[in-house]
Write a protein that holds these residues in place. Structure first.
Motif, PDB file in Angstrom:
ATOM      1  N   ALA A  23      27.081  24.672  28.054  1.00 39.12           N
ATOM      2  CA  ALA A  23      25.878  25.032  28.785  1.00 39.12           C
ATOM      3  C   ALA A  23      25.677  26.574  28.448  1.00 39.12           C
ATOM      4  CB  ALA A  23      26.180  24.861  30.341  1.00 39.12           C
ATOM      5  N   PRO A  24      24.394  27.197  28.365  1.00 39.39           N
ATOM      6  CA  PRO A  24      24.410  28.427  27.999  1.00 39.39           C
ATOM      7  C   PRO A  24      24.852  29.362  29.385  1.00 39.39           C
ATOM      8  CG  PRO A  24      22.231  27.463  28.835  1.00 39.39           C
ATOM      9  CD  PRO A  24      23.248  26.491  28.512  1.00 39.39           C
ATOM     10  N   VAL A  25      25.642  30.576  29.082  1.00 39.83           N
ATOM     11  CA  VAL A  25      26.073  31.502  30.001  1.00 39.83           C
ATOM     12  C   VAL A  25      25.079  32.446  30.259  1.00 39.83           C
ATOM     13  CG1 VAL A  25      27.989  33.218  30.286  1.00 39.83           C
ATOM     14  CG2 VAL A  25      28.400  31.219  28.940  1.00 39.83           C
ATOM     15  N   GLY A  26      24.871  32.477  31.537  1.00 39.67           N
ATOM     16  CA  GLY A  26      24.029  33.636  32.159  1.00 39.67           C
ATOM     17  C   GLY A  26      24.296  35.143  31.657  1.00 39.67           C
ATOM     18  N   PRO A  27      23.560  36.065  32.053  1.00 34.47           N
ATOM     19  CA  PRO A  27      23.949  37.330  31.519  1.00 34.47           C
ATOM     20  C   PRO A  27      24.715  38.026  32.307  1.00 34.47           C
ATOM     21  CG  PRO A  27      21.723  37.226  32.909  1.00 34.47           C
ATOM     22  CD  PRO A  27      22.139  35.782  32.782  1.00 34.47           C
ATOM     23  N   PRO A  28      25.515  38.939  32.054  1.00 34.17           N
ATOM     24  CA  PRO A  28      26.484  39.699  32.893  1.00 34.17           C
ATOM     25  C   PRO A  28      25.956  39.927  34.339  1.00 34.17           C
ATOM     26  CG  PRO A  28      26.619  40.642  30.861  1.00 34.17           C
ATOM     27  CD  PRO A  28      25.277  39.669  30.786  1.00 34.17           C
ATOM     28  N   GLN A  29      26.626  39.833  35.356  1.00 34.12           N
ATOM     29  CA  GLN A  29      26.143  40.140  36.793  1.00 34.12           C
ATOM     30  C   GLN A  29      27.054  41.481  37.161  1.00 34.12           C
ATOM     31  OE1 GLN A  29      23.922  38.460  38.295  1.00 34.12           O
ATOM     32  NE2 GLN A  29      23.733  37.640  36.435  1.00 34.12           N
ATOM     33  N   PRO A  30      26.375  42.466  37.823  1.00 35.45           N
ATOM     34  CA  PRO A  30      26.919  43.627  38.131  1.00 35.45           C
ATOM     35  C   PRO A  30      28.338  43.050  39.306  1.00 35.45           C
ATOM     36  CG  PRO A  30      24.592  43.652  38.687  1.00 35.45           C
ATOM     37  CD  PRO A  30      24.796  42.358  38.180  1.00 35.45           C
ATOM     38  N   TYR A  31      29.376  43.939  39.175  1.00 32.18           N
ATOM     39  CA  TYR A  31      30.359  43.841  40.158  1.00 32.18           C
ATOM     40  C   TYR A  31      31.181  44.966  40.408  1.00 32.18           C
ATOM     41  CZ  TYR A  31      33.778  43.489  36.404  1.00 32.18           C
ATOM     42  OH  TYR A  31      34.463  43.698  35.502  1.00 32.18           O
ATOM     43  N   SER A  32      31.979  45.048  41.369  1.00 34.69           N
ATOM     44  CA  SER A  32      32.622  46.166  41.553  1.00 34.69           C
ATOM     45  C   SER A  32      34.182  45.738  42.377  1.00 34.69           C
ATOM     46  CB  SER A  32      32.145  47.371  42.509  1.00 34.69           C
ATOM     47  OG  SER A  32      32.692  48.329  42.809  1.00 34.69           O
ATOM     48  N   PHE A  33      35.157  46.065  42.251  1.00 40.49           N
ATOM     49  CA  PHE A  33      36.498  45.769  43.002  1.00 40.49           C
ATOM     50  C   PHE A  33      37.104  46.848  42.979  1.00 40.49           C
ATOM     51  CE2 PHE A  33      38.108  44.367  38.960  1.00 40.49           C
ATOM     52  CZ  PHE A  33      39.319  44.881  39.117  1.00 40.49           C
ATOM     53  N   SER A  34      38.306  47.117  43.682  1.00 36.62           N
ATOM     54  CA  SER A  34      39.197  48.056  43.915  1.00 36.62           C
ATOM     55  C   SER A  34      40.361  47.442  44.757  1.00 36.62           C
ATOM     56  CB  SER A  34      38.882  49.361  44.462  1.00 36.62           C
ATOM     57  OG  SER A  34      38.763  49.263  45.791  1.00 36.62           O
ATOM     58  N   TYR A  35      41.573  47.825  44.676  1.00 37.14           N
ATOM     59  CA  TYR A  35      42.832  47.581  45.371  1.00 37.14           C
ATOM     60  C   TYR A  35      44.035  48.462  45.335  1.00 37.14           C
ATOM     61  CZ  TYR A  35      45.551  45.680  41.454  1.00 37.14           C
ATOM     62  OH  TYR A  35      45.995  45.428  40.111  1.00 37.14           O
ATOM     63  N   THR A  36      44.573  48.559  46.100  1.00 36.13           N
ATOM     64  CA  THR A  36      46.089  49.298  46.053  1.00 36.13           C
ATOM     65  C   THR A  36      47.080  48.415  46.611  1.00 36.13           C
ATOM     66  OG1 THR A  36      45.504  49.929  48.407  1.00 36.13           O
ATOM     67  CG2 THR A  36      44.752  51.393  46.697  1.00 36.13           C
ATOM     68  N   ALA A  37      48.215  48.738  45.951  1.00 33.34           N
ATOM     69  CA  ALA A  37      49.350  47.712  46.219  1.00 33.34           C
ATOM     70  C   ALA A  37      50.457  48.637  46.249  1.00 33.34           C
ATOM     71  CB  ALA A  37      49.476  46.796  45.347  1.00 33.34           C
ATOM     72  N   GLY A  38      51.788  48.150  46.902  1.00 35.83           N
ATOM     73  CA  GLY A  38      53.067  48.708  46.930  1.00 35.83           C
ATOM     74  C   GLY A  38      53.954  47.789  47.147  1.00 35.83           C
ATOM     75  N   ARG A  39      55.216  48.203  46.724  1.00 29.90           N
ATOM     76  CA  ARG A  39      56.376  47.279  46.786  1.00 29.90           C
ATOM     77  C   ARG A  39      56.862  47.137  48.176  1.00 29.90           C
ATOM     78  NH1 ARG A  39      56.593  49.616  42.105  1.00 29.90           N
ATOM     79  NH2 ARG A  39      57.316  48.478  40.303  1.00 29.90           N
ATOM     80  N   TYR A  40      56.388  47.962  49.345  1.00 31.61           N
ATOM     81  CA  TYR A  40      56.849  47.571  50.646  1.00 31.61           C
ATOM     82  C   TYR A  40      55.988  48.093  51.590  1.00 31.61           C
ATOM     83  CZ  TYR A  40      58.726  52.182  49.931  1.00 31.61           C
ATOM     84  OH  TYR A  40      58.981  53.759  49.632  1.00 31.61           O
TER      85      TYR A  40
END
Length: 135
Positions: A23-40
């Protein structure tokens, strides 16, 4: 104390596309994400953020604390021409790493020359082009 991490994934693809692999793939869609992480808890030692405006170009940044307790940051752009990182505080090669890179380049050149020699000996009629990789 036992810590439990839960990752939630949201499947944004239409299930019908799974049934129709061509099936044809549509155009790219806008997105945004972010995260922070730590060991404790309460400790952040890595972050990541990324955005796309829907044109196929992705811009992002990630940072982490390396084993020497230095913050390393990588800003990047990924587009039709590839992945383009810009590193903060790049680490210089040690003499051992520099020597290994020289040995690797030499070995690569020798292997490429040997393969070219074999291909020339076989001639075009004996070549099997189905197994060549195009980079």
């Amino acid at each position: 104390m036992v810590m439990l991490a839960v990752i939630v994934c949201i499947w944004a693809t239409d299930p019908k596309e799974l049934e129709e692999p061509d099936a044809p793939v549509g155009p790219p869609q806008p997105y945004s994400f972010s995260y922070t992480a730590g060991r404790y808890p309460g400790h952040v030692d890595r972050t990541h953020s990324e955005t796309s405006d829907g044109t196929g170009t992705i811009r992002g940044m990630f940072a982490y604390v390396d084993p020497r307790y230095q913050v390393r940051t990588v800003e990047y752009v990924a587009d039709a021409q590839g992945f383009h990182p810009v590193l903060s505080n790049p680490v210089a090669d040690t003499p051992t790493v520099a020597a290994a890179k020289v040995r690797h380049a030499d070995l690569y050149a020798r292997i490429a020359a040997e393969h070219a020699r074999i291909a020339a000996e076989r001639g075009p009629e004996q070549r099997d082009d189905t197994h060549h990789l195009n980079y």
